[in-house]
Design a protein around this motif. Sequence first.
Motif, PDB file in Angstrom:
ATOM      1  N   GLY A  30       0.783  -1.234   0.000  1.00  0.00           N
ATOM      2  CA  GLY A  30       0.000   0.000   0.000  1.00  0.00           C
ATOM      3  C   GLY A  30       0.809   1.276   0.000  1.00  0.00           C
ATOM      4  O   GLY A  30       0.234   2.369   0.011  1.00  0.00           O
ATOM      5  N   ILE A  31       2.120   1.175  -0.016  1.00  0.00           N
ATOM      6  CA  ILE A  31       2.945   2.384   0.023  1.00  0.00           C
ATOM      7  C   ILE A  31       3.043   2.976  -1.378  1.00  0.00           C
ATOM      8  O   ILE A  31       3.421   2.284  -2.324  1.00  0.00           O
ATOM      9  CB  ILE A  31       4.352   2.077   0.558  1.00  0.00           C
ATOM     10  CG1 ILE A  31       4.273   1.473   1.954  1.00  0.00           C
ATOM     11  CG2 ILE A  31       5.200   3.349   0.581  1.00  0.00           C
ATOM     12  CD1 ILE A  31       5.620   1.088   2.537  1.00  0.00           C
ATOM     13  N   PRO A  32       2.709   4.240  -1.564  1.00  0.00           N
ATOM     14  CA  PRO A  32       2.823   4.858  -2.890  1.00  0.00           C
ATOM     15  C   PRO A  32       4.267   4.804  -3.391  1.00  0.00           C
ATOM     16  O   PRO A  32       5.215   4.990  -2.623  1.00  0.00           O
ATOM     17  CB  PRO A  32       2.365   6.296  -2.646  1.00  0.00           C
ATOM     18  CG  PRO A  32       1.561   6.245  -1.395  1.00  0.00           C
ATOM     19  CD  PRO A  32       2.165   5.169  -0.551  1.00  0.00           C
ATOM     20  N   GLU A  33       4.418   4.578  -4.680  1.00  0.00           N
ATOM     21  CA  GLU A  33       5.753   4.523  -5.280  1.00  0.00           C
ATOM     22  C   GLU A  33       6.560   5.779  -4.962  1.00  0.00           C
ATOM     23  O   GLU A  33       7.756   5.709  -4.647  1.00  0.00           O
ATOM     24  CB  GLU A  33       5.623   4.357  -6.805  1.00  0.00           C
ATOM     25  CG  GLU A  33       6.933   4.410  -7.563  1.00  0.00           C
ATOM     26  CD  GLU A  33       7.793   3.166  -7.357  1.00  0.00           C
ATOM     27  OE1 GLU A  33       9.013   3.250  -7.572  1.00  0.00           O
ATOM     28  OE2 GLU A  33       7.225   2.122  -7.001  1.00  0.00           O
ATOM     29  N   ALA A  34       5.899   6.915  -5.013  1.00  0.00           N
ATOM     30  CA  ALA A  34       6.602   8.178  -4.793  1.00  0.00           C
ATOM     31  C   ALA A  34       7.094   8.351  -3.362  1.00  0.00           C
ATOM     32  O   ALA A  34       7.890   9.237  -3.087  1.00  0.00           O
ATOM     33  CB  ALA A  34       5.693   9.347  -5.163  1.00  0.00           C
ATOM     34  N   ALA A  35       6.615   7.493  -2.454  1.00  0.00           N
ATOM     35  CA  ALA A  35       7.011   7.620  -1.046  1.00  0.00           C
ATOM     36  C   ALA A  35       8.193   6.746  -0.678  1.00  0.00           C
ATOM     37  O   ALA A  35       8.777   6.920   0.402  1.00  0.00           O
ATOM     38  CB  ALA A  35       5.827   7.269  -0.143  1.00  0.00           C
ATOM     39  N   LEU A  36       8.582   5.809  -1.526  1.00  0.00           N
ATOM     40  CA  LEU A  36       9.614   4.840  -1.151  1.00  0.00           C
ATOM     41  C   LEU A  36      10.962   5.518  -0.887  1.00  0.00           C
ATOM     42  O   LEU A  36      11.564   5.327   0.176  1.00  0.00           O
ATOM     43  CB  LEU A  36       9.750   3.772  -2.236  1.00  0.00           C
ATOM     44  CG  LEU A  36       8.501   2.920  -2.496  1.00  0.00           C
ATOM     45  CD1 LEU A  36       8.766   1.929  -3.627  1.00  0.00           C
ATOM     46  CD2 LEU A  36       8.058   2.197  -1.231  1.00  0.00           C
ATOM     47  N   GLN A  37      11.441   6.289  -1.855  1.00  0.00           N
ATOM     48  CA  GLN A  37      12.737   6.946  -1.650  1.00  0.00           C
ATOM     49  C   GLN A  37      12.705   7.970  -0.518  1.00  0.00           C
ATOM     50  O   GLN A  37      13.618   8.006   0.316  1.00  0.00           O
ATOM     51  CB  GLN A  37      13.204   7.609  -2.946  1.00  0.00           C
ATOM     52  CG  GLN A  37      14.616   8.196  -2.858  1.00  0.00           C
ATOM     53  CD  GLN A  37      15.665   7.139  -2.626  1.00  0.00           C
ATOM     54  OE1 GLN A  37      15.935   6.326  -3.508  1.00  0.00           O
ATOM     55  NE2 GLN A  37      16.275   7.117  -1.444  1.00  0.00           N
ATOM     56  N   PRO A  38      11.671   8.804  -0.412  1.00  0.00           N
ATOM     57  CA  PRO A  38      11.614   9.719   0.730  1.00  0.00           C
ATOM     58  C   PRO A  38      11.589   9.009   2.076  1.00  0.00           C
ATOM     59  O   PRO A  38      12.169   9.489   3.056  1.00  0.00           O
ATOM     60  CB  PRO A  38      10.326  10.510   0.491  1.00  0.00           C
ATOM     61  CG  PRO A  38      10.151  10.487  -0.989  1.00  0.00           C
ATOM     62  CD  PRO A  38      10.625   9.130  -1.406  1.00  0.00           C
ATOM     63  N   LEU A  39      10.914   7.873   2.155  1.00  0.00           N
ATOM     64  CA  LEU A  39      10.915   7.127   3.410  1.00  0.00           C
ATOM     65  C   LEU A  39      12.315   6.669   3.771  1.00  0.00           C
ATOM     66  O   LEU A  39      12.749   6.791   4.926  1.00  0.00           O
ATOM     67  CB  LEU A  39       9.995   5.908   3.292  1.00  0.00           C
ATOM     68  CG  LEU A  39       8.529   6.119   3.638  1.00  0.00           C
ATOM     69  CD1 LEU A  39       7.742   4.853   3.310  1.00  0.00           C
ATOM     70  CD2 LEU A  39       8.363   6.475   5.109  1.00  0.00           C
ATOM     71  N   ALA A  40      13.045   6.134   2.792  1.00  0.00           N
ATOM     72  CA  ALA A  40      14.413   5.695   3.061  1.00  0.00           C
ATOM     73  C   ALA A  40      15.278   6.876   3.487  1.00  0.00           C
ATOM     74  O   ALA A  40      16.103   6.763   4.402  1.00  0.00           O
ATOM     75  CB  ALA A  40      15.001   5.017   1.827  1.00  0.00           C
ATOM     76  N   GLY A  41      15.094   8.013   2.837  1.00  0.00           N
ATOM     77  CA  GLY A  41      15.846   9.193   3.227  1.00  0.00           C
ATOM     78  C   GLY A  41      15.481   9.679   4.617  1.00  0.00           C
ATOM     79  O   GLY A  41      16.346  10.111   5.391  1.00  0.00           O
TER      80      GLY A  41
END
Length: 293
Positions: A30-41
Amino acid sequence: MPTSPFVTIDVFTEQRFGGNPLAVFTDAVGIPEAALQPLAGELNLSETTFVLPPDDPAHAARVRIFNRTSEMDFAGHPMVGTAYVLADRAREGRLAFEVRAGVVDVELRHDSAGIVRGAAITAPRTLAVGDRHSVESIAACLRLDTTDVVTAQHEPIEASMGNAFVMTEVRADALSQASPDEAAFRSALATQPGAGRLAILAYARNGDDVRTRMFAPLSGTPEDPATGSANVALAGLLLNLSGGRHLAYTSVQGVEMGRESRMELVAWRESEGIRASVAGSCIPVLRGEAEFS
């Protein structure tokens, strides 16, 4: 508001707050694609993994790996740590993860009571040896003298089993003195047409074992406490140079960071090339949830 659970663990250690921290989002559907890199950051760890359903139902999961600035094809400590977290998906103590570099085979490690304490993972690709780098440029990247770089067996050279690093042997007394010079990294990267990244694994021999340090400041990791993908590639390279059939040793990393990590390395020859595995222990640290609007 939708939420997604995550856990953090320390990998390649038996002591909490040692080893290399990892965050694992155990259900990332359910995590939006656009949120993956910001979450890691936002989590600001060397890597964060996101677990998704596999393309092949015979595999345990598809795992996406992000460092602070980009998605990765393969990384070692995220595979060991994710296997520890997803141990309940194992079949007869084994799992297989789909990553961008291929399929990672995993064997869980248990203690005498049968409790999972860690894992051994086999790199998804055979050893590939790439470009050489000048002693002068790599010494500058590490803020060392050229005389600190040992070239008896090899000059600084790229090696990969899914993730490329410049393998650089240094004198034992120089290893602890190394520190990354970002400007020198940028200059060295500019001399490699088409190269997307520059990461250096510096190592020194410690009897039959090795001590390592890994620097990748251009990827947001000035230094890493434990780098499984670099160490498997080093094991493969050392076996290749030796001409032998099998190699096993321990690599210790993260000492200078106060996060000592221990990795058990094995490399061997197969008909298609040199393979290698890295194994270590894990310790759970935190649990939480991320919210999405």
